[in-house]
Design an enzyme around this catalytic site. Structure first.
Site, PDB file in Angstrom:
ATOM      1  N   HIS A 155      45.438  62.076 141.375  1.00 18.91           N
ATOM      2  CA  HIS A 155      44.927  60.798 142.302  1.00 18.91           C
ATOM      3  C   HIS A 155      43.580  61.092 142.653  1.00 18.91           C
ATOM      4  O   HIS A 155      42.843  60.108 142.778  1.00 18.91           O
ATOM      5  CB  HIS A 155      45.822  60.521 143.522  1.00 18.91           C
ATOM      6  CG  HIS A 155      47.292  60.219 143.420  1.00 18.91           C
ATOM      7  ND1 HIS A 155      48.133  61.064 143.563  1.00 18.91           N
ATOM      8  CD2 HIS A 155      47.852  59.425 142.815  1.00 18.91           C
ATOM      9  CE1 HIS A 155      49.284  60.730 143.186  1.00 18.91           C
ATOM     10  NE2 HIS A 155      49.137  59.573 142.589  1.00 18.91           N
ATOM     11  N   GLN A 162      60.101  49.037 141.036  1.00 22.11           N
ATOM     12  CA  GLN A 162      59.954  49.695 139.783  1.00 22.11           C
ATOM     13  C   GLN A 162      60.872  50.815 139.731  1.00 22.11           C
ATOM     14  O   GLN A 162      60.953  51.727 138.757  1.00 22.11           O
ATOM     15  CB  GLN A 162      58.483  50.357 139.336  1.00 22.11           C
ATOM     16  CG  GLN A 162      57.830  51.178 140.332  1.00 22.11           C
ATOM     17  CD  GLN A 162      56.526  51.487 140.373  1.00 22.11           C
ATOM     18  OE1 GLN A 162      55.871  50.606 140.734  1.00 22.11           O
ATOM     19  NE2 GLN A 162      56.261  52.586 139.956  1.00 22.11           N
TER      20      GLN A 162
HETATM   21  O1  PAF Z   1      51.462  55.050 138.721  1.00 19.65           O
HETATM   22  C1  PAF Z   1      51.787  54.669 139.866  1.00 19.65           C
HETATM   23  O2  PAF Z   1      51.671  55.206 140.958  1.00 19.65           O
HETATM   24  C2  PAF Z   1      52.533  53.225 140.048  1.00 19.65           C
HETATM   25  O3  PAF Z   1      53.357  53.245 138.930  1.00 19.65           O
HETATM   26  C3  PAF Z   1      51.438  52.027 140.483  1.00 19.65           C
HETATM   27  C4  PAF Z   1      50.662  52.068 139.122  1.00 19.65           C
HETATM   28  C5  PAF Z   1      50.869  52.582 141.651  1.00 19.65           C
HETATM   29  C6  PAF Z   1      52.347  50.740 140.603  1.00 19.65           C
HETATM   30  O4  PAF Z   1      53.176  50.968 141.864  1.00 19.65           O
END
Ligand code: PAF
Length: 284
Positions: free
Chosen positions: A37, A61
């Site tokens: 990140h 998700q």
């Molecule tokens: O990759 C992630 O951390 C997630 O899938 C995202 C893109 C932030 C969407 O919730």
């Protein structure tokens, strides 16, 4: 750095940024930030006047029985990391703020969502695409940064942005790895020391596959079976799939060519890990 929890507050800052004619870099995350990140944030910071990070563990998700309730979190640490990197705006909405009404709209991307990872997790990419569409609309025109570790997610989001004419440039950034090759992931937190070692079988098998492709092997079936053998040797790792596809369309291919991508998923202890490689580039 400003830390906000309301969509209306993001709008206020964005309005200011627009008046200043500042370019905006967006890094959407689910928190528990690692060097993968921070590499996205640093790049966003280098390439834009203002950088926005979002932290939201998006319930849409996760399917029933997945790790939504146990997903690792450490907001305090995340906030200090964002501050240290020089993020301008950190948006940490609650679920109620993002989904104040039961959500009736969802984003579907034909062909890209029900294959590979989507075959194992049928509602996952619609959840990802829907939340990312919301974030793109909340922030507006920007450059948005996503890791290549989630290769299929990157294709889903790029295609959505193109098809729905978002004024967002979607940028993929290389996977960040431990020195032993293990791709960084928040879910690595689930691994014991022994499992962490075993999990290097994923990147190792992809590197061996890449070397074989670079040495001239183009049969997807041969490369696949070499990966299966390499991973099966590792008792703590259970391979879920290995797929060889054209990198953008995600269509399965029999012969490997430039632009191909090899994707794998495996269970290691409690963690379900994914990794992928451009075989002509290899694991770097
Ligand atoms: O990759 C992630 O951390 C997630 O899938 C995202 C893109 C932030 C969407 O919730």
């Amino acid at each position: 750095m400003r830390l906000v929890t309301q969509v209306s507050e993001v709008h206020e800052f964005i309005d200011e940024y627009r008046v200043q004619k500042s370019t905006v870099g967006l890094v959407p995350t689910m928190g528990f930030l690692h060097e993968g990140h921070t590499s996205l944030m640093q790049r966003a910071g280098n390439e834009n006047d203002k950088t926005i990070v979002t932290i939201f563990v998006n319930p849409l998700q996760f399917a029933e029985g997945e790790d939504l309730s146990s997903y690792p979190q450490n907001l305090e640490k995340d906030i200090s990391e964002c501050e240290a990197i020089g993020i301008d705006l950190l948006f940490v909405p609650s679920s109620e703020e993002m989904y104040s009404q039961p959500i009736l709209t969802s984003v579907q991307i034909d062909q890209l969502m029900n294959t590979i990872e989507g075959a194992s997790r049928p509602t996952h990419f619609s959840g990802v695409a829907t939340v990312v569409a919301k974030l793109f609309n909340i922030v507006g025109p920007c450059n948005a940064y996503f890791g290549e570790k989630d290769w299929q997610q990157l294709q889903v989001i790029s295609t959505m942005a193109r098809d729905l004419s978002f004024r967002v440039k979607v940028l993929g950034c290389p996977t960040v790895r431990q020195p032993n090759g293990l791709a960084l992931s928040s879910r690595n937190a689930y691994l014991s020391l022994e499992e962490r070692k075993a999990a290097t079988a994923l990147s190792r098998s992809l590197q061996i596959a890449s070397e074989n492709v670079q040495a001239g092997e183009t049969s997807a079936a041969v490369i696949k079976s070499q990966i299966v053998d390499e991973i099966t040797d590792e008792a703590l790792v259970t391979l879920e799939y290995v797929e060889i596809v054209e990198g953008n369309s995600l269509i399965t291919i029999d012969q490997i060519f430039e632009g191909a991508r090899i994707l794998i998923a495996a269970k290691v202890g409690k963690a379900r890990l994914i990794d992928n490689v451009d075989p002509y580039f290899g694991i770097k």
